[in-house]
Motif scaffolding. Structure first.
Motif, PDB file in Angstrom:
ATOM      1  N   VAL A 288       0.619  -1.290  -0.557  1.00 55.58           N
ATOM      2  CA  VAL A 288       0.207  -0.293   0.217  1.00 55.58           C
ATOM      3  C   VAL A 288       0.907   1.477   0.359  1.00 55.58           C
ATOM      4  CG1 VAL A 288      -1.693   1.387   1.284  1.00 55.58           C
ATOM      5  CG2 VAL A 288      -2.022  -1.059   1.191  1.00 55.58           C
ATOM      6  N   LEU A 289       1.798   1.331   0.962  1.00 58.53           N
ATOM      7  CA  LEU A 289       2.632   2.620   1.218  1.00 58.53           C
ATOM      8  C   LEU A 289       3.698   2.268   0.066  1.00 58.53           C
ATOM      9  CD1 LEU A 289       3.756   2.042   4.665  1.00 58.53           C
ATOM     10  CD2 LEU A 289       2.518   3.873   3.915  1.00 58.53           C
ATOM     11  N   ALA A 290       4.064   2.047  -1.444  1.00 53.50           N
ATOM     12  CA  ALA A 290       4.641   1.480  -2.170  1.00 53.50           C
ATOM     13  C   ALA A 290       4.338   2.302  -3.177  1.00 53.50           C
ATOM     14  CB  ALA A 290       4.611   0.414  -3.094  1.00 53.50           C
ATOM     15  N   GLY A 291       2.327   1.685  -3.183  1.00 53.41           N
ATOM     16  CA  GLY A 291       2.055   2.534  -4.262  1.00 53.41           C
ATOM     17  C   GLY A 291       1.112   3.812  -3.638  1.00 53.41           C
ATOM     18  N   ALA A 292       0.948   4.280  -2.847  1.00 49.17           N
ATOM     19  CA  ALA A 292       1.086   6.094  -2.278  1.00 49.17           C
ATOM     20  C   ALA A 292       2.349   6.481  -2.855  1.00 49.17           C
ATOM     21  CB  ALA A 292       0.698   5.873  -0.872  1.00 49.17           C
ATOM     22  N   ALA A 293       2.949   5.710  -2.275  1.00 47.52           N
ATOM     23  CA  ALA A 293       3.949   6.828  -2.735  1.00 47.52           C
ATOM     24  C   ALA A 293       4.152   7.335  -4.217  1.00 47.52           C
ATOM     25  CB  ALA A 293       5.530   6.440  -2.077  1.00 47.52           C
ATOM     26  N   ALA A 294       4.322   6.399  -4.724  1.00 44.34           N
ATOM     27  CA  ALA A 294       4.778   6.084  -6.549  1.00 44.34           C
ATOM     28  C   ALA A 294       3.003   7.445  -6.830  1.00 44.34           C
ATOM     29  CB  ALA A 294       4.519   5.128  -7.178  1.00 44.34           C
ATOM     30  N   ALA A 295       2.026   7.186  -6.134  1.00 41.93           N
ATOM     31  CA  ALA A 295       1.465   8.241  -6.336  1.00 41.93           C
ATOM     32  C   ALA A 295       1.306   9.763  -6.484  1.00 41.93           C
ATOM     33  CB  ALA A 295      -0.078   7.746  -5.908  1.00 41.93           C
ATOM     34  N   LEU A 296       2.327   9.988  -5.321  1.00 40.48           N
ATOM     35  CA  LEU A 296       2.855  11.539  -4.791  1.00 40.48           C
ATOM     36  C   LEU A 296       3.821  11.744  -5.516  1.00 40.48           C
ATOM     37  CD1 LEU A 296       2.153  11.073  -1.239  1.00 40.48           C
ATOM     38  CD2 LEU A 296       0.445  12.140  -2.523  1.00 40.48           C
ATOM     39  N   ALA A 297       4.508  10.710  -5.345  1.00 45.14           N
ATOM     40  CA  ALA A 297       6.134  11.429  -6.514  1.00 45.14           C
ATOM     41  C   ALA A 297       5.284  11.373  -7.743  1.00 45.14           C
ATOM     42  CB  ALA A 297       7.053   9.769  -6.524  1.00 45.14           C
ATOM     43  N   ALA A 298       4.523  10.883  -9.022  1.00 45.07           N
ATOM     44  CA  ALA A 298       4.188  11.184 -10.146  1.00 45.07           C
ATOM     45  C   ALA A 298       3.222  12.778  -9.454  1.00 45.07           C
ATOM     46  CB  ALA A 298       3.006  10.039 -10.392  1.00 45.07           C
ATOM     47  N   LEU A 299       2.427  12.777  -8.336  1.00 53.94           N
ATOM     48  CA  LEU A 299       2.042  14.337  -8.799  1.00 53.94           C
ATOM     49  C   LEU A 299       3.079  15.305  -8.355  1.00 53.94           C
ATOM     50  CD1 LEU A 299      -0.819  13.191  -6.399  1.00 53.94           C
ATOM     51  CD2 LEU A 299      -1.229  14.591  -8.499  1.00 53.94           C
ATOM     52  N   ALA A 300       4.108  15.348  -7.884  1.00 57.75           N
ATOM     53  CA  ALA A 300       5.241  15.819  -7.256  1.00 57.75           C
ATOM     54  C   ALA A 300       5.924  16.402  -8.180  1.00 57.75           C
ATOM     55  CB  ALA A 300       5.421  15.507  -6.011  1.00 57.75           C
ATOM     56  N   LEU A 301       6.092  15.499  -9.469  1.00 57.74           N
ATOM     57  CA  LEU A 301       6.526  15.434 -10.370  1.00 57.74           C
ATOM     58  C   LEU A 301       6.039  15.835 -12.163  1.00 57.74           C
ATOM     59  CD1 LEU A 301       9.205  12.236 -10.026  1.00 57.74           C
ATOM     60  CD2 LEU A 301       9.344  14.673  -9.684  1.00 57.74           C
ATOM     61  N   GLY A 302       5.027  15.794 -11.842  1.00 51.60           N
ATOM     62  CA  GLY A 302       4.209  16.886 -12.679  1.00 51.60           C
ATOM     63  C   GLY A 302       4.109  15.661 -13.647  1.00 51.60           C
ATOM     64  N   MET A 303       4.283  14.459 -13.246  1.00 50.43           N
ATOM     65  CA  MET A 303       3.771  12.968 -13.959  1.00 50.43           C
ATOM     66  C   MET A 303       2.939  11.866 -14.022  1.00 50.43           C
ATOM     67  SD  MET A 303       7.941  12.283 -13.901  1.00 50.43           S
ATOM     68  CE  MET A 303       7.595  11.257 -15.233  1.00 50.43           C
ATOM     69  N   GLN A 304       1.916  13.262 -13.390  1.00 53.57           N
ATOM     70  CA  GLN A 304       0.130  12.488 -12.833  1.00 53.57           C
ATOM     71  C   GLN A 304      -0.546  10.818 -14.082  1.00 53.57           C
ATOM     72  OE1 GLN A 304      -2.980  11.835 -12.595  1.00 53.57           O
ATOM     73  NE2 GLN A 304      -2.722  10.741 -10.889  1.00 53.57           N
ATOM     74  N   PRO A 305      -0.029  10.031 -14.107  1.00 51.63           N
ATOM     75  CA  PRO A 305      -0.586   9.733 -15.594  1.00 51.63           C
ATOM     76  C   PRO A 305      -2.378   9.456 -16.068  1.00 51.63           C
ATOM     77  CG  PRO A 305      -0.584   8.316 -13.867  1.00 51.63           C
ATOM     78  CD  PRO A 305       0.180   9.530 -13.511  1.00 51.63           C
ATOM     79  N   PHE A 306      -3.053  10.197 -15.145  1.00 51.87           N
ATOM     80  CA  PHE A 306      -4.815  10.079 -15.326  1.00 51.87           C
ATOM     81  C   PHE A 306      -4.687  11.710 -14.946  1.00 51.87           C
ATOM     82  CE2 PHE A 306      -3.772   5.696 -12.629  1.00 51.87           C
ATOM     83  CZ  PHE A 306      -3.946   4.981 -14.238  1.00 51.87           C
ATOM     84  N   GLY A 307      -4.201  12.707 -15.545  1.00 48.37           N
ATOM     85  CA  GLY A 307      -4.940  14.057 -15.372  1.00 48.37           C
ATOM     86  C   GLY A 307      -5.280  14.846 -14.502  1.00 48.37           C
ATOM     87  N   ILE A 308      -4.813  14.322 -12.827  1.00 51.68           N
ATOM     88  CA  ILE A 308      -5.677  14.996 -11.201  1.00 51.68           C
ATOM     89  C   ILE A 308      -4.593  15.618 -10.858  1.00 51.68           C
ATOM     90  CG2 ILE A 308      -7.566  13.142 -11.523  1.00 51.68           C
ATOM     91  CD1 ILE A 308      -5.697  11.881  -9.244  1.00 51.68           C
ATOM     92  N   ASP A 309      -5.244  16.222 -10.333  1.00 51.79           N
ATOM     93  CA  ASP A 309      -4.363  17.560  -9.523  1.00 51.79           C
ATOM     94  C   ASP A 309      -4.133  16.684  -8.078  1.00 51.79           C
ATOM     95  OD1 ASP A 309      -6.313  18.075  -8.378  1.00 51.79           O
ATOM     96  OD2 ASP A 309      -6.562  20.521  -9.760  1.00 51.79           O
ATOM     97  N   TRP A 310      -3.361  17.630  -7.063  1.00 52.82           N
ATOM     98  CA  TRP A 310      -3.403  17.215  -5.869  1.00 52.82           C
ATOM     99  C   TRP A 310      -4.712  17.205  -5.150  1.00 52.82           C
ATOM    100  CZ3 TRP A 310       0.903  15.506  -3.224  1.00 52.82           C
ATOM    101  CH2 TRP A 310       1.830  15.618  -3.770  1.00 52.82           C
ATOM    102  N   THR A 311      -5.696  18.302  -5.412  1.00 53.23           N
ATOM    103  CA  THR A 311      -6.804  18.516  -4.633  1.00 53.23           C
ATOM    104  C   THR A 311      -7.856  17.479  -4.812  1.00 53.23           C
ATOM    105  OG1 THR A 311      -6.760  20.797  -4.911  1.00 53.23           O
ATOM    106  CG2 THR A 311      -8.514  20.414  -4.317  1.00 53.23           C
TER     107      THR A 311
END
Length: 165
Positions: A27-50
């Motif tokens: 669970v933590l690995a997935g959450a960390a990867a999602a947060l990293a994608a958001l922080a690096l502007g590489m979120q694959p599904f086009g969502i923002d932090w909010t």
């Protein structure tokens, strides 16, 4: 990053089906990867932090109610929170609906096979390792439905078909 999310979903699915639990490290690995994608502007599904934080909060909070009543395991709840970081709030509704339908089918099939046991191997697959070791009978408050796996499968389907418009 979408491939990383898909790989994470695959690990969750396999682990939950085999062990009927989702470990914290996964669970933590997935959450960390999602947060990293958001922080690096590489979120694959086009969502923002909010959207991501709302998805995580609602995913975790909604399933926490089921955990509080003993209807769901803690790993399922934590996984839903981490999943919300990936897909956001808007996608959680359709994903929950599909996952719940899959889990309902799992439960119906398991109950049907309990009544008419024409396939003991299928019963043990549906029941999971704890119930299989117990002779296929459910102990009190057994969690034999791998809900996180069904959430992961519904998310993979959403990734492939649900996002195309």
């Amino acid at each position: 990053m979408a491939l990383g999310c898909l790989l994470w979903l695959l690990f969750v699915t396999v682990y939950d089906f085999r062990q009927r639990r989702v470990p914290n490290w996964l669970v933590l690995a997935g959450a960390a990867a999602a947060l990293a994608a958001l922080a690096l502007g590489m979120q694959p599904f086009g969502i923002d932090w909010t959207q991501a934080l709302l998805g995580a909060g609602v995913g975790f909070g909604f399933l926490l109610l089921f955990y509080a009543f003993g209807l769901m395991g803690a790993g399922d709840v934590k996984f839903a929170g981490a999943l919300g970081l990936w897909v956001g709030l808007a996608a959680m509704g359709p994903i929950w609906i599909v996952a719940s339908l899959l889990a309902g089918a799992h439960s119906a099939l398991w109950h049907l096979l309990q009544r008419w046991p024409f396939s003991p191997r299928l019963i043990s697959i549906l029941a999971g390792p704890t119930l299989a070791a117990n002779g296929g009978t459910a102990p009190r408050r057994a969690r034999f439905i791998p809900y996180a796996a069904y959430l992961a499968m519904a998310t993979a389907a959403w990734m492939v078909w649900g996002r195309q418009s």
